[in-house]
Design an enzyme around this catalytic site. Structure first.
Site, PDB file in Angstrom:
ATOM      1  N   GLY A   1       0.832  -1.203   0.000  1.00 50.60           N
ATOM      2  CA  GLY A   1       0.000   0.000   0.000  1.00 50.60           C
ATOM      3  C   GLY A   1       0.860   1.243   0.000  1.00 50.60           C
ATOM      4  O   GLY A   1       2.016   1.208  -0.434  1.00 50.60           O
ATOM      5  N   SER A   2       0.289   2.315   0.492  1.00 52.90           N
ATOM      6  CA  SER A   2       0.977   3.611   0.389  1.00 52.90           C
ATOM      7  C   SER A   2       2.060   3.746   1.457  1.00 52.90           C
ATOM      8  O   SER A   2       2.033   3.084   2.496  1.00 52.90           O
ATOM      9  CB  SER A   2      -0.039   4.743   0.529  1.00 52.90           C
TER      10      SER A   2
ATOM     11  N   GLU B   1       5.635  -3.329   1.003  1.00 52.36           N
ATOM     12  CA  GLU B   1       5.661  -3.081  -0.447  1.00 52.36           C
ATOM     13  C   GLU B   1       4.929  -1.762  -0.676  1.00 52.36           C
ATOM     14  O   GLU B   1       3.691  -1.736  -0.671  1.00 52.36           O
ATOM     15  CB  GLU B   1       4.949  -4.228  -1.197  1.00 52.36           C
ATOM     16  N   LEU B   2       5.693  -0.686  -0.846  1.00 49.85           N
ATOM     17  CA  LEU B   2       5.075   0.649  -0.827  1.00 49.85           C
ATOM     18  C   LEU B   2       5.121   1.310  -2.204  1.00 49.85           C
ATOM     19  O   LEU B   2       5.320   0.650  -3.212  1.00 49.85           O
ATOM     20  CB  LEU B   2       5.756   1.502   0.248  1.00 49.85           C
TER      21      LEU B   2
ATOM     22  N   CYS C   1       2.068   0.378  -8.932  1.00 54.16           N
ATOM     23  CA  CYS C   1       3.144   0.947  -8.101  1.00 54.16           C
ATOM     24  C   CYS C   1       4.403   1.194  -8.912  1.00 54.16           C
ATOM     25  O   CYS C   1       5.211   2.049  -8.554  1.00 54.16           O
ATOM     26  CB  CYS C   1       3.423   0.033  -6.925  1.00 54.16           C
TER      27      CYS C   1
ATOM     28  N   GLU D   1       4.186  10.548  -5.481  1.00 55.15           N
ATOM     29  CA  GLU D   1       3.632   9.458  -6.287  1.00 55.15           C
ATOM     30  C   GLU D   1       2.309   9.919  -6.888  1.00 55.15           C
ATOM     31  O   GLU D   1       1.368  10.229  -6.164  1.00 55.15           O
ATOM     32  CB  GLU D   1       3.396   8.217  -5.414  1.00 55.15           C
TER      33      GLU D   1
HETATM   34  P1  NAP Z   1      -3.473   2.505   1.112  1.00 53.53           P
HETATM   35  O1  NAP Z   1      -4.410   3.626   1.220  1.00 53.53           O
HETATM   36  O2  NAP Z   1      -2.165   2.586   1.814  1.00 53.53           O
HETATM   37  O3  NAP Z   1      -4.277   1.192   1.617  1.00 53.53           O
HETATM   38  C1  NAP Z   1      -3.693  -0.066   1.587  1.00 53.53           C
HETATM   39  C2  NAP Z   1      -4.368  -0.947   2.613  1.00 53.53           C
HETATM   40  O4  NAP Z   1      -4.061  -0.491   3.933  1.00 53.53           O
HETATM   41  C3  NAP Z   1      -5.887  -0.962   2.517  1.00 53.53           C
HETATM   42  O5  NAP Z   1      -6.356  -2.257   2.763  1.00 53.53           O
HETATM   43  C4  NAP Z   1      -6.284  -0.025   3.639  1.00 53.53           C
HETATM   44  O6  NAP Z   1      -7.593  -0.225   4.115  1.00 53.53           O
HETATM   45  C5  NAP Z   1      -5.265  -0.393   4.685  1.00 53.53           C
HETATM   46  N1  NAP Z   1      -5.096   0.565   5.776  1.00 53.53           N
HETATM   47  C6  NAP Z   1      -5.393   1.888   5.790  1.00 53.53           C
HETATM   48  N2  NAP Z   1      -5.066   2.418   7.002  1.00 53.53           N
HETATM   49  C7  NAP Z   1      -4.563   1.408   7.754  1.00 53.53           C
HETATM   50  C8  NAP Z   1      -4.047   1.311   9.086  1.00 53.53           C
HETATM   51  N3  NAP Z   1      -3.974   2.368   9.899  1.00 53.53           N
HETATM   52  N4  NAP Z   1      -3.635   0.113   9.541  1.00 53.53           N
HETATM   53  C9  NAP Z   1      -3.686  -0.970   8.740  1.00 53.53           C
HETATM   54  N5  NAP Z   1      -4.156  -0.943   7.464  1.00 53.53           N
HETATM   55  C10 NAP Z   1      -4.586   0.237   6.975  1.00 53.53           C
HETATM   56  O7  NAP Z   1      -3.126   2.176  -0.425  1.00 53.53           O
HETATM   57  P2  NAP Z   1      -4.104   2.126  -1.688  1.00 53.53           P
HETATM   58  O8  NAP Z   1      -4.559   3.496  -2.031  1.00 53.53           O
HETATM   59  O9  NAP Z   1      -5.116   1.058  -1.509  1.00 53.53           O
HETATM   60  O10 NAP Z   1      -3.073   1.603  -2.812  1.00 53.53           O
HETATM   61  C11 NAP Z   1      -2.214   2.436  -3.503  1.00 53.53           C
HETATM   62  C12 NAP Z   1      -0.812   2.419  -2.918  1.00 53.53           C
HETATM   63  O11 NAP Z   1      -0.310   1.095  -2.892  1.00 53.53           O
HETATM   64  C13 NAP Z   1       0.173   3.197  -3.774  1.00 53.53           C
HETATM   65  O12 NAP Z   1       1.032   3.941  -2.950  1.00 53.53           O
HETATM   66  C14 NAP Z   1       0.940   2.108  -4.517  1.00 53.53           C
HETATM   67  O13 NAP Z   1       2.212   2.478  -4.961  1.00 53.53           O
HETATM   68  C15 NAP Z   1       0.999   1.065  -3.456  1.00 53.53           C
HETATM   69  N6  NAP Z   1       1.281  -0.246  -4.068  1.00 53.53           N
HETATM   70  C16 NAP Z   1       2.525  -0.800  -3.898  1.00 53.53           C
HETATM   71  C17 NAP Z   1       2.827  -2.016  -4.514  1.00 53.53           C
HETATM   72  C18 NAP Z   1       4.171  -2.679  -4.349  1.00 53.53           C
HETATM   73  O14 NAP Z   1       4.277  -3.853  -4.667  1.00 53.53           O
HETATM   74  N7  NAP Z   1       5.186  -1.987  -3.873  1.00 53.53           N
HETATM   75  C19 NAP Z   1       1.851  -2.655  -5.289  1.00 53.53           C
HETATM   76  C20 NAP Z   1       0.611  -2.045  -5.438  1.00 53.53           C
HETATM   77  C21 NAP Z   1       0.328  -0.843  -4.817  1.00 53.53           C
HETATM   78  P3  NAP Z   1      -8.801   0.709   3.574  1.00 53.53           P
HETATM   79  O15 NAP Z   1      -8.888   0.452   2.122  1.00 53.53           O
HETATM   80  O16 NAP Z   1      -9.944   0.225   4.369  1.00 53.53           O
HETATM   81  O17 NAP Z   1      -8.407   2.118   3.883  1.00 53.53           O
END
Ligand code: NAP
Length: 473
Positions: free
Chosen positions: A227-228, A247-248, A281, A375
């Site tokens: 995630g982010s 994996e950010l 990502c 990003e």
């Molecule tokens: P995100 O907002 O960080 O959410 C990711 C996950 O974390 C979701 O399931 C979210 O739940 C959960 N979450 C939120 N707050 C949390 C907390 N306090 N404690 C635990 N979990 C929590 O990311 P996104 O917008 O879904 O995805 C986009 C990001 O992912 C981008 O930055 C992208 O680069 C990154 N990404 C990285 C890779 C890699 O392999 N490096 C691959 C794909 C994506 P909710 O949805 O309920 O908020």
């Protein structure tokens, strides 16, 4: 759909709608899990660790192989679900299902390879094989929590659950709230394939509300998060003394040197910058061409990018669908407008219709602009000329992130210099940053995270090593 917690598919009074990003219609609803559900999931998972440990490597491999077979048979249903909840075009969703299937197969293979290693203790002073013999034992972590983002709702969940099961763990999945349906369907599929009822759970609900309780709990030994950056950092702080894989995000660069074939480069950037509306990502975000070919490169890229058709991702022939939320398309629009106000030039795109943002090229972007620094996670690339390979590498490294990077050149010295000096977990020569097959080690440097995915590598992170020493008389 219901969520699977405590060996039951359960509803809650409070639900969360899952929305089709293209037309705003409600695809389904999921329960809004709360602290009580987290507690129930943790208690169940602790019991689940016993059931999972009791399975042999062969049995875990059989279950994962069966899961791969079931997923192949259910490809169309999963592909349509991905497109409906996430918005990527159906062709990309089918590829996502095929890749998730491959991850399950690779995980099945790894389940059989978790062996021990004899350690030659007699290499230590005073030790002989007659006095001490030793070997390692690889054991499951126990309870693994897998938290996944919206953009690959099946593929990235598979990268967590496949290796976790291969390693003999009980897993609690927490999919993204925007795209929970694929993970729920995968959970049912894994149960159908023979995962013990307490060995897997899938909890839906807001990460911001239930995430801290899930990540802070000492019964969890391993957290695997995609995630982010900011959420990743928060999880690391909350997790305390646990194993974590992060994996950010990224703002991946691609360098174009004067000896590159510009037609091929343009095709590669169009393919790697706009797939899934740039919500990948490792999407190409920053393009850094040498000044000698700057104009020619922009012309070639414009032709390719303006040919990317947009529309309903379920319609055959459409090449790019909406972003996951209209608010994200508005954010991309505002970053592009901000760059133009600061002196960047709009080469193509720049329009928005609801959640669909047109594939966009911005030229004359400077490294200080937000579109270079943060990003974007959207369908636009920012192009900045460089004076030399050194200048280009310095720009590529001028980022807190380091997930993937590409260079286009026929010069082996430039290519090797790039591979050595660019601070990035994945390096591509003659392709853009967006390329991955699922068996390779995959993960970032710097603020793009730590730990590697790819079943062979992830299974090491989902298990622990014990050292056993026999003291012989
Ligand atoms: P995100 O907002 O960080 O959410 C990711 C996950 O974390 C979701 O399931 C979210 O739940 C959960 N979450 C939120 N707050 C949390 C907390 N306090 N404690 C635990 N979990 C929590 O990311 P996104 O917008 O879904 O995805 C986009 C990001 O992912 C981008 O930055 C992208 O680069 C990154 N990404 C990285 C890779 C890699 O392999 N490096 C691959 C794909 C994506 P909710 O949805 O309920 O908020």
């Amino acid at each position: 759909m219901k969520m699977y917690v405590g060996t039951e598919w359960i509803d809650k009074r409070q639900t969360i709608p899952v929305t089709n990003p293209f037309d705003g219609s409600t695809v389904d609803t999921v329960p809004k899990g709360d602290a009580d559900d987290v507690e129930r999931a943790l208690q169940t998972a602790v019991r689940g660790t016993k059931a999972m440990r009791a399975l042999s490597g062969y049995q875990r491999a059989q279950i994962l192989k069966k899961a791969a077979e079931l997923l192949t048979a259910r490809t169309e249903d999963f592909a349509k679900t991905i497109t409906l909840e996430e918005g990527k075009i159906l062709a990309e969703s089918r590829i996502e299902v095929a890749r998730a299937t491959e991850i399950l197969v690779l995980s099945a293979e790894e389940a059989k390879r978790l062996g021990s290693e004899v350690v030659p203790l007699d290499g230590a002073p005073g030790v002989t094989n007659a006095t001490q013999m030793g070997f390692t034992l690889r054991v499951p972590c126990g309870v693994v929590v897998g938290i996944s983002p919206f953009n690959f709702p099946l593929h990235l969940v598979s990268h967590k659950v496949g290796p976790a099961i291969a390693g003999g763990n009980a897993v609690i999945l927490k999919p993204a709230t925007d795209t929970p349906l694929s993970a729920l369907k995968l959970t049912q599929l894994l149960l159908d394939a023979g995962v013990p009822a307490e060995g897997i759970q899938c909890l839906t609900g807001s990460g911001g509300e239930i995430g801290d309780k899930l990540c802070a709990d000492p019964r969890v030994r391993k957290i695997t998060f995609t995630g982010s950056r900011d959420v990743g950092e928060r999880i690391c702080k909350t997790a305390g003394l646990k194993k974590v894989t992060m994996e950010l995000g990224s703002n991946a660069p691609a360098i174009v040197m004067p000896d590159a074939d510009l037609e091929k480069v343009a095709a590669a950037i169009a393919a790697t910058g706009y797939a899934n509306a740039g919500q990948v990502c490792i999407s190409t975000q920053r393009v850094i061409p040498h000044k000698a070919i700057y104009g020619d490169f922009l012309n070639a890229l414009k032709t390719k990018v303006s040919a990317i058709s947009t529309g309903n991702p379920l319609a055959e022939g459409v090449k790019m669908g909406p972003m996951v939320r209209e608010s994200d398309a508005k954010r991309v629009e505002s970053w592009v407008q901000e760059a133009v106000a600061g002196g960047a030039r709009l080469v193509t795109g720049g329009e928005r219709q609801g959640a669909v943002y047109a594939p966009t090229i911005l030229a004359d972007v400077t490294p200080e602009m937000r579109i270079s620094r943060s990003e974007l996670f959207g369908p636009a690339v920012a192009v900045t000329p460089a004076n030399s390979i050194d200048d280009a590498i310095a720009m590529a490294n001028d980022s807190n992130y380091g997930l993937s990077a590409g260079v286009f050149t026929q010069n082996v010295n430039w290519a090797m210099k790039f591979a050595r000096e660019v601070e990035s977990g994945n390096i591509h020569i003659n392709w853009g940053p967006q390329w991955r097959v699922d068996l390779m080690p995959y993960g970032g440097l710097k603020e793009s995270g730590f730990g590697k995915e790819g079943p062979k590598y992830a299974v090491q992170e989902m298990t622990e090593l014990k050292m056993v020493v026999f003291h012989l008389s």
